[in-house]
Scaffold this motif. Structure first.
Motif, PDB file in Angstrom:
ATOM      1  N   ASP A 214      -4.765 -12.002  18.771  1.00 57.24           N
ATOM      2  CA  ASP A 214      -3.394 -12.436  19.040  1.00 57.24           C
ATOM      3  C   ASP A 214      -3.383 -13.802  19.719  1.00 57.24           C
ATOM      4  OD1 ASP A 214      -2.149 -10.225  17.892  1.00 57.24           O
ATOM      5  OD2 ASP A 214      -2.184  -9.073  19.750  1.00 57.24           O
ATOM      6  N   ALA A 215      -4.327 -14.024  20.630  1.00 59.47           N
ATOM      7  CA  ALA A 215      -4.396 -15.317  21.311  1.00 59.47           C
ATOM      8  C   ALA A 215      -4.845 -16.420  20.356  1.00 59.47           C
ATOM      9  CB  ALA A 215      -5.344 -15.224  22.498  1.00 59.47           C
ATOM     10  N   LEU A 216      -5.899 -16.170  19.592  1.00 62.16           N
ATOM     11  CA  LEU A 216      -6.437 -17.182  18.694  1.00 62.16           C
ATOM     12  C   LEU A 216      -5.463 -17.535  17.566  1.00 62.16           C
ATOM     13  CD1 LEU A 216     -10.109 -15.876  18.498  1.00 62.16           C
ATOM     14  CD2 LEU A 216      -9.358 -18.013  19.562  1.00 62.16           C
ATOM     15  N   GLN A 217      -4.625 -16.559  17.176  1.00 65.22           N
ATOM     16  CA  GLN A 217      -3.672 -16.813  16.098  1.00 65.22           C
ATOM     17  C   GLN A 217      -2.307 -17.281  16.614  1.00 65.22           C
ATOM     18  OE1 GLN A 217      -4.300 -12.880  13.859  1.00 65.22           O
ATOM     19  NE2 GLN A 217      -4.365 -14.388  12.202  1.00 65.22           N
ATOM     20  N   GLY A 218      -2.159 -17.380  17.933  1.00 60.31           N
ATOM     21  CA  GLY A 218      -0.907 -17.855  18.494  1.00 60.31           C
ATOM     22  C   GLY A 218       0.247 -16.891  18.332  1.00 60.31           C
ATOM     23  N   VAL A 219      -0.033 -15.593  18.329  1.00 58.75           N
ATOM     24  CA  VAL A 219       1.019 -14.590  18.159  1.00 58.75           C
ATOM     25  C   VAL A 219       1.894 -14.556  19.413  1.00 58.75           C
ATOM     26  CG1 VAL A 219       1.514 -12.131  17.860  1.00 58.75           C
ATOM     27  CG2 VAL A 219      -0.357 -13.210  16.573  1.00 58.75           C
ATOM     28  N   THR A 220       3.188 -14.707  19.215  1.00 61.78           N
ATOM     29  CA  THR A 220       4.135 -14.704  20.336  1.00 61.78           C
ATOM     30  C   THR A 220       4.924 -13.405  20.448  1.00 61.78           C
ATOM     31  OG1 THR A 220       5.848 -15.727  18.948  1.00 61.78           O
ATOM     32  CG2 THR A 220       4.418 -17.208  20.235  1.00 61.78           C
ATOM     33  N   HIS A 221       5.075 -12.686  19.335  1.00 55.61           N
ATOM     34  CA  HIS A 221       5.867 -11.448  19.314  1.00 55.61           C
ATOM     35  C   HIS A 221       5.050 -10.348  18.631  1.00 55.61           C
ATOM     36  CE1 HIS A 221       8.955 -14.438  20.022  1.00 55.61           C
ATOM     37  NE2 HIS A 221       9.838 -13.491  20.279  1.00 55.61           N
ATOM     38  N   ILE A 222       4.801  -9.268  19.366  1.00 58.67           N
ATOM     39  CA  ILE A 222       4.064  -8.137  18.821  1.00 58.67           C
ATOM     40  C   ILE A 222       5.047  -6.996  18.596  1.00 58.67           C
ATOM     41  CG2 ILE A 222       2.265  -6.434  19.266  1.00 58.67           C
ATOM     42  CD1 ILE A 222       0.762  -8.565  20.817  1.00 58.67           C
ATOM     43  N   VAL A 223       5.285  -6.682  17.338  1.00 56.01           N
ATOM     44  CA  VAL A 223       6.201  -5.613  16.946  1.00 56.01           C
ATOM     45  C   VAL A 223       5.355  -4.511  16.325  1.00 56.01           C
ATOM     46  CG1 VAL A 223       8.153  -4.998  15.473  1.00 56.01           C
ATOM     47  CG2 VAL A 223       8.080  -7.250  16.591  1.00 56.01           C
ATOM     48  N   ARG A 224       5.298  -3.371  16.974  1.00 53.91           N
ATOM     49  CA  ARG A 224       4.433  -2.286  16.514  1.00 53.91           C
ATOM     50  C   ARG A 224       4.995  -0.962  16.993  1.00 53.91           C
ATOM     51  NH1 ARG A 224      -0.772  -3.701  20.431  1.00 53.91           N
ATOM     52  NH2 ARG A 224       0.190  -3.152  22.415  1.00 53.91           N
ATOM     53  N   GLY A 225       4.371   0.148  16.591  1.00 56.92           N
ATOM     54  CA  GLY A 225       4.909   1.475  16.842  1.00 56.92           C
ATOM     55  C   GLY A 225       4.843   1.900  18.305  1.00 56.92           C
ATOM     56  N   MET A 226       5.744   2.805  18.666  1.00 56.34           N
ATOM     57  CA  MET A 226       5.817   3.328  20.022  1.00 56.34           C
ATOM     58  C   MET A 226       4.533   4.049  20.428  1.00 56.34           C
ATOM     59  SD  MET A 226       7.465   3.580  22.824  1.00 56.34           S
ATOM     60  CE  MET A 226       9.107   2.956  22.397  1.00 56.34           C
ATOM     61  N   ASP A 227       3.721   4.473  19.453  1.00 58.98           N
ATOM     62  CA  ASP A 227       2.468   5.153  19.780  1.00 58.98           C
ATOM     63  C   ASP A 227       1.484   4.231  20.502  1.00 58.98           C
ATOM     64  OD1 ASP A 227       2.456   3.778  17.321  1.00 58.98           O
ATOM     65  OD2 ASP A 227       0.685   4.851  16.631  1.00 58.98           O
ATOM     66  N   LEU A 228       1.726   2.926  20.464  1.00 60.48           N
ATOM     67  CA  LEU A 228       0.854   1.968  21.149  1.00 60.48           C
ATOM     68  C   LEU A 228       1.477   1.425  22.438  1.00 60.48           C
ATOM     69  CD1 LEU A 228      -0.533   0.035  18.063  1.00 60.48           C
ATOM     70  CD2 LEU A 228      -1.807   1.556  19.584  1.00 60.48           C
ATOM     71  N   PHE A 229       2.592   1.994  22.850  1.00 60.97           N
ATOM     72  CA  PHE A 229       3.293   1.501  24.043  1.00 60.97           C
ATOM     73  C   PHE A 229       2.377   1.528  25.269  1.00 60.97           C
ATOM     74  CE2 PHE A 229       5.834   2.245  27.874  1.00 60.97           C
ATOM     75  CZ  PHE A 229       6.783   1.233  27.789  1.00 60.97           C
ATOM     76  N   HIS A 230       1.754   2.667  25.547  1.00 66.18           N
ATOM     77  CA  HIS A 230       0.939   2.788  26.752  1.00 66.18           C
ATOM     78  C   HIS A 230      -0.346   1.963  26.658  1.00 66.18           C
ATOM     79  CE1 HIS A 230       3.509   5.762  28.632  1.00 66.18           C
ATOM     80  NE2 HIS A 230       3.527   6.443  27.504  1.00 66.18           N
ATOM     81  N   ALA A 231      -0.858   1.758  25.445  1.00 70.17           N
ATOM     82  CA  ALA A 231      -2.066   0.949  25.280  1.00 70.17           C
ATOM     83  C   ALA A 231      -1.841  -0.497  25.691  1.00 70.17           C
ATOM     84  CB  ALA A 231      -2.532   1.005  23.828  1.00 70.17           C
ATOM     85  N   THR A 232      -0.590  -0.927  25.724  1.00 70.00           N
ATOM     86  CA  THR A 232      -0.282  -2.289  26.124  1.00 70.00           C
ATOM     87  C   THR A 232      -0.755  -2.566  27.546  1.00 70.00           C
ATOM     88  OG1 THR A 232       1.649  -2.197  24.684  1.00 70.00           O
ATOM     89  CG2 THR A 232       1.576  -4.006  26.244  1.00 70.00           C
ATOM     90  N   SER A 233      -0.802  -1.545  28.393  1.00 70.92           N
ATOM     91  CA  SER A 233      -1.279  -1.734  29.765  1.00 70.92           C
ATOM     92  C   SER A 233      -2.706  -2.257  29.789  1.00 70.92           C
ATOM     93  CB  SER A 233      -1.198  -0.404  30.532  1.00 70.92           C
ATOM     94  OG  SER A 233       0.133  -0.063  30.841  1.00 70.92           O
ATOM     95  N   VAL A 234      -3.583  -1.663  28.978  1.00 68.38           N
ATOM     96  CA  VAL A 234      -4.976  -2.100  28.919  1.00 68.38           C
ATOM     97  C   VAL A 234      -5.056  -3.520  28.368  1.00 68.38           C
ATOM     98  CG1 VAL A 234      -7.213  -1.701  27.814  1.00 68.38           C
ATOM     99  CG2 VAL A 234      -5.872   0.231  28.677  1.00 68.38           C
ATOM    100  N   GLN A 235      -4.273  -3.798  27.345  1.00 69.68           N
ATOM    101  CA  GLN A 235      -4.330  -5.113  26.719  1.00 69.68           C
ATOM    102  C   GLN A 235      -3.797  -6.204  27.640  1.00 69.68           C
ATOM    103  OE1 GLN A 235      -2.512  -4.348  22.862  1.00 69.68           O
ATOM    104  NE2 GLN A 235      -3.943  -2.669  22.552  1.00 69.68           N
ATOM    105  N   ARG A 236      -2.807  -5.885  28.457  1.00 68.84           N
ATOM    106  CA  ARG A 236      -2.322  -6.864  29.431  1.00 68.84           C
ATOM    107  C   ARG A 236      -3.399  -7.169  30.470  1.00 68.84           C
ATOM    108  NH1 ARG A 236      -0.870 -10.182  30.240  1.00 68.84           N
ATOM    109  NH2 ARG A 236       0.448 -10.153  32.099  1.00 68.84           N
ATOM    110  N   LEU A 237      -4.168  -6.154  30.863  1.00 69.44           N
ATOM    111  CA  LEU A 237      -5.246  -6.399  31.822  1.00 69.44           C
ATOM    112  C   LEU A 237      -6.303  -7.318  31.216  1.00 69.44           C
ATOM    113  CD1 LEU A 237      -6.528  -5.854  34.566  1.00 69.44           C
ATOM    114  CD2 LEU A 237      -7.554  -3.770  33.604  1.00 69.44           C
ATOM    115  N   LEU A 238      -6.669  -7.056  29.968  1.00 71.11           N
ATOM    116  CA  LEU A 238      -7.652  -7.907  29.304  1.00 71.11           C
ATOM    117  C   LEU A 238      -7.134  -9.334  29.129  1.00 71.11           C
ATOM    118  CD1 LEU A 238      -9.050  -5.491  26.579  1.00 71.11           C
ATOM    119  CD2 LEU A 238     -10.306  -6.438  28.524  1.00 71.11           C
TER     120      LEU A 238
END
Length: 291
Positions: A214-238
């Motif tokens: 996402d960083a290398l491709q310059g992604v600004t908006h991530i639109v994906r399923g609610m099943d990945l909502f909680h996983a966002t916490s780990v990705q924000r830490l990284l």
């Protein structure tokens, strides 16, 4: 001015279903609404389950639906060197550690604690959190085990990573498909325990590769399923420990099966290939998923 960028990122480990159609077409619709780019990424780090046949099927299904994306398509299996560089940085900063417990070891350890009456904590997906006893090993013992060829995985030391923060960890969550109103959501990576970031034979994992991509491709908006909502916490830490930009998120509704459960590739739920060969049109697919 930052160029707005959306992405749809399927894994070629099975056939696409109605849930994938909803996510792909929603990304295309929202990107068009704000004049943004739409990228397609093939997330194929699982070299045992992902196949060229399934990847070909992804292109065929998405083209049939009318999805259009920018070229070239990024395939994760072609970028292991980039993920390895990020992993090496985390190793050097002592934010990951080699974890030697096998699945059997983990089950036995937790079962023994539960027999003693201790409720073992579980992550948001209901999986028992890793015991993390490897963190007590000395550097000399870790190196000896690795030199002996003992199987291991690199796990993120969540406590160490959180200790580096000098601010609260959160993310921007858009409230609806207009992407206008947004809320700040507190990130709780500690709820996942020390997750796997890489294995000995594959220098990455879903979490590590997706934040790098996402960083290398310059992604600004991530639109994906609610099943990945909680996983966002780990990705924000990284994102924080690697110094990566923070995109905005919209976790959309899931398309459920007739019995109310999440659709699955493995069960071939409402597969797009079967619907297409059965005579369903792309317009009917849009009606079925509410677009």
């Amino acid at each position: 001015m930052t160029l707005l960028t959306f992405r749809f990122a399927p894994s070629p480990n099975g056939e696409l279903h109605l849930g994938h159609a909803y996510s792909a077409l929603l990304n295309q619709q929202l990107a068009a609404n704000v004049g943004a780019r739409l990228l397609l990424r093939i997330e194929d780090i699982d070299t045992t389950r992902c196949t060229p046949e399934f990847e070909t099927g992804i292109y065929r299904d998405l083209e049939w639906l009318g999805l259009r994306w920018e070229e070239p398509v990024r395939r994760q299996s072609e970028h292991f060197d980039e993920y390895r560089a990020a992993l090496d940085r985390l190793i050097a900063e002592e934010l990951v550690y080699p974890a030697f417990m096998s699945r059997g070891d983990i089950r036995a350890f937790i079962s023994e604690r539960e027999r003693r009456g201790r409720d073992w904590p579980r992550d948001p997906d209901g999986v028992p959190i890793y015991p993390a006893i490897d963190k007590t090993l000395s550097l000399k013992e870790r190196e000896a085990r690795m030199a002996e060829g003992t199987p291991f995985a690199w796990r993120l030391d969540v406590a160490a990573a959180l200790s580096r923060l000098d601010h609260d960890l959160s993310w921007t969550e858009f409230g609806d498909t207009t992407l206008s109103a947004a809320n700040r959501v507190e990130a709780r990576p500690q709820d996942w325990g020390d997750i796997i970031l890489a294995r000995r034979d594959i220098p990455t994992s879903y979490h590590l590769s997706v934040v790098m991509d996402d960083a290398l491709q310059g992604v600004t908006h991530i639109v994906r399923g609610m099943d990945l909502f909680h996983a966002t916490s780990v990705q924000r830490l990284l994102q924080n420990v690697l110094g990566l930009p923070q995109p905005g998120y919209f976790h959309h509704k899931l398309i459920l099966g007739p019995d109310g459960r999440k659709l699955s590739k493995s069960l071939k739920d409402t597969g797009l290939a079967a619907l297409r060969t059965g005579g369903t049109s792309p317009e009917e697919i849009r009606q079925m998923i509410g677009l």
